[in-house]
Design an enzyme around this catalytic site. Sequence first.
Site, PDB file in Angstrom:
ATOM      1  N   PRO A  43       0.831  -1.214   0.000  1.00 63.41           N
ATOM      2  CA  PRO A  43       0.000   0.000   0.000  1.00 63.41           C
ATOM      3  C   PRO A  43       0.861   1.258   0.000  1.00 63.41           C
ATOM      4  O   PRO A  43       1.809   1.366   0.773  1.00 63.41           O
ATOM      5  CB  PRO A  43      -0.798  -0.124   1.299  1.00 63.41           C
ATOM      6  CG  PRO A  43       0.027  -1.012   2.171  1.00 63.41           C
ATOM      7  CD  PRO A  43       0.760  -1.951   1.262  1.00 63.41           C
ATOM      8  N   HIS A 185      -4.604  -1.019   9.065  1.00 64.54           N
ATOM      9  CA  HIS A 185      -3.295  -0.351   9.160  1.00 64.54           C
ATOM     10  C   HIS A 185      -2.975  -0.066  10.624  1.00 64.54           C
ATOM     11  O   HIS A 185      -3.486   0.878  11.216  1.00 64.54           O
ATOM     12  CB  HIS A 185      -3.322   0.942   8.355  1.00 64.54           C
ATOM     13  CG  HIS A 185      -1.959   1.515   8.070  1.00 64.54           C
ATOM     14  ND1 HIS A 185      -0.830   1.151   8.746  1.00 64.54           N
ATOM     15  CD2 HIS A 185      -1.552   2.442   7.152  1.00 64.54           C
ATOM     16  CE1 HIS A 185       0.213   1.824   8.285  1.00 64.54           C
ATOM     17  NE2 HIS A 185      -0.212   2.612   7.309  1.00 64.54           N
ATOM     18  N   GLY A 186      -2.103  -0.892  11.181  1.00 63.29           N
ATOM     19  CA  GLY A 186      -1.687  -0.711  12.566  1.00 63.29           C
ATOM     20  C   GLY A 186      -0.215  -0.380  12.701  1.00 63.29           C
ATOM     21  O   GLY A 186       0.402  -0.706  13.721  1.00 63.29           O
ATOM     22  N   ALA A 187       0.355   0.284  11.683  1.00 67.73           N
ATOM     23  CA  ALA A 187       1.804   0.526  11.635  1.00 67.73           C
ATOM     24  C   ALA A 187       2.130   2.008  11.518  1.00 67.73           C
ATOM     25  O   ALA A 187       1.250   2.864  11.440  1.00 67.73           O
ATOM     26  CB  ALA A 187       2.394  -0.239  10.446  1.00 67.73           C
ATOM     27  N   HIS A 188       3.431   2.315  11.556  1.00 66.74           N
ATOM     28  CA  HIS A 188       4.022   3.571  11.097  1.00 66.74           C
ATOM     29  C   HIS A 188       3.588   4.822  11.855  1.00 66.74           C
ATOM     30  O   HIS A 188       3.667   5.933  11.335  1.00 66.74           O
ATOM     31  CB  HIS A 188       3.772   3.768   9.598  1.00 66.74           C
ATOM     32  CG  HIS A 188       4.247   2.635   8.753  1.00 66.74           C
ATOM     33  ND1 HIS A 188       3.926   2.499   7.424  1.00 66.74           N
ATOM     34  CD2 HIS A 188       5.011   1.553   9.058  1.00 66.74           C
ATOM     35  CE1 HIS A 188       4.472   1.391   6.947  1.00 66.74           C
ATOM     36  NE2 HIS A 188       5.138   0.792   7.925  1.00 66.74           N
ATOM     37  N   TYR A 190       0.503   5.703  12.973  1.00 66.32           N
ATOM     38  CA  TYR A 190      -0.863   6.184  12.814  1.00 66.32           C
ATOM     39  C   TYR A 190      -1.709   5.733  14.008  1.00 66.32           C
ATOM     40  O   TYR A 190      -1.174   5.236  15.000  1.00 66.32           O
ATOM     41  CB  TYR A 190      -1.422   5.728  11.468  1.00 66.32           C
ATOM     42  CG  TYR A 190      -0.632   6.300  10.314  1.00 66.32           C
ATOM     43  CD1 TYR A 190      -0.573   7.678  10.097  1.00 66.32           C
ATOM     44  CD2 TYR A 190       0.109   5.480   9.469  1.00 66.32           C
ATOM     45  CE1 TYR A 190       0.175   8.216   9.070  1.00 66.32           C
ATOM     46  CE2 TYR A 190       0.866   6.014   8.430  1.00 66.32           C
ATOM     47  CZ  TYR A 190       0.896   7.380   8.239  1.00 66.32           C
ATOM     48  OH  TYR A 190       1.642   7.922   7.218  1.00 66.32           O
TER      49      TYR A 190
END
Length: 381
Positions: A43, A185-188, A190
């Site tokens: 993504p 999305h559970g990363a980076h 956020y």
Amino acid sequence: MTELNTAVDPRPLTLLDDTDVTPLLSPVTVAGLKLRNRLVMAPMTRQFSPDGIPGDDVAAYYARRASSLGLLITEGTYVDESAGGSGRVPRFFGAQALAGWRKVAAAVHAEGGAIFPQLWHIGAQRRPGSPPYPDAPVVSPSGLDAGGGVVAEPASVGALAAVVAAFARAAAEAKAAGFDGVELHGAHGYLLDQFHWPVTNRRADGYGGDIAGRVRLSAEIAAAVRAATGPRFPVAFRFSQWKGSDYNARIAEDPAELDAFLAPLAAAGVSIFHVSTRRYWQPAFGGSERTLAGWTRHLTGLPVIAVGSVGVSAPFLGTADEGGQPSLTLAPLVNLVERGEFDLVAVGRAILADPEWAGKIADGRLADIRLYDKSAGAVLH
């Protein structure tokens, strides 16, 4: 959609070895989903959806990349009005946006690919008053950004329940629109990752404290998504140690802490883990050569997608010093797959630069590959 404006390196690409890439290109079944090969489009935020609505150009963009990849994961898509701060990032709610996404899914399927939308909430990275919904609240664990600055009030339990419901609604809409699964999305750094990381999560209630508390919101979202989509719909969860603001950040210092983080997510219904590292071949913890993706697969027994500099950074693909020769070796990648460290491999910037990257690898047409140009400024998510 305007394609990435990537300069083409005129030097021919050379193969450093005669690696058999068959393990990457053979069909595979993951979480009940049959894929033509192990290669995944990672993504990446493109901001080509005015008013949050993906148009025919977005469908064409994904379709071009679907012809030679097993799975595509879309750019991050906002799950509700509070989820982001750009009017050009696509959303996964509202009749017009969902109609656009149905066209995207159909276009990818026409090329023989599978596709997941990535469901996204940026949390405290959104500032109060940001468009496209300036009246929407900023939602975050403790109202803090990564630098410790106060940007909002800590989210109430009621606000968190609304976020859980938004993810579940979006996942149900994805299934109804014909998508093959979803990614959370559970990363980076956020929203979900802001809860995972003690620097941004200083809550004293059940959503803070130890790892079990910090992963609670993510697990509640996974459980709600599973309930909304049924027992067999693939649900991927992307996580990382690193944050956009801190490449050395850690949510797990050792395998035991990683297990404490992963187990509630697996129990809640996650069926695929997408493990984001900056250089995925590097060991995760001292005393072992196992990567973070490898530890995730070892601890959970679930399928894993690895991502991190495939196709753009030595020893896999990269331009040598000025006047040198661009080179490629896929041996380390194949070795890790054959060792069982992970099941799928996500490729990001290389796929932006050349939609036919996977096909050219399969055909041995290395000299035809368009090399990624960092100066083009792709944003990775």
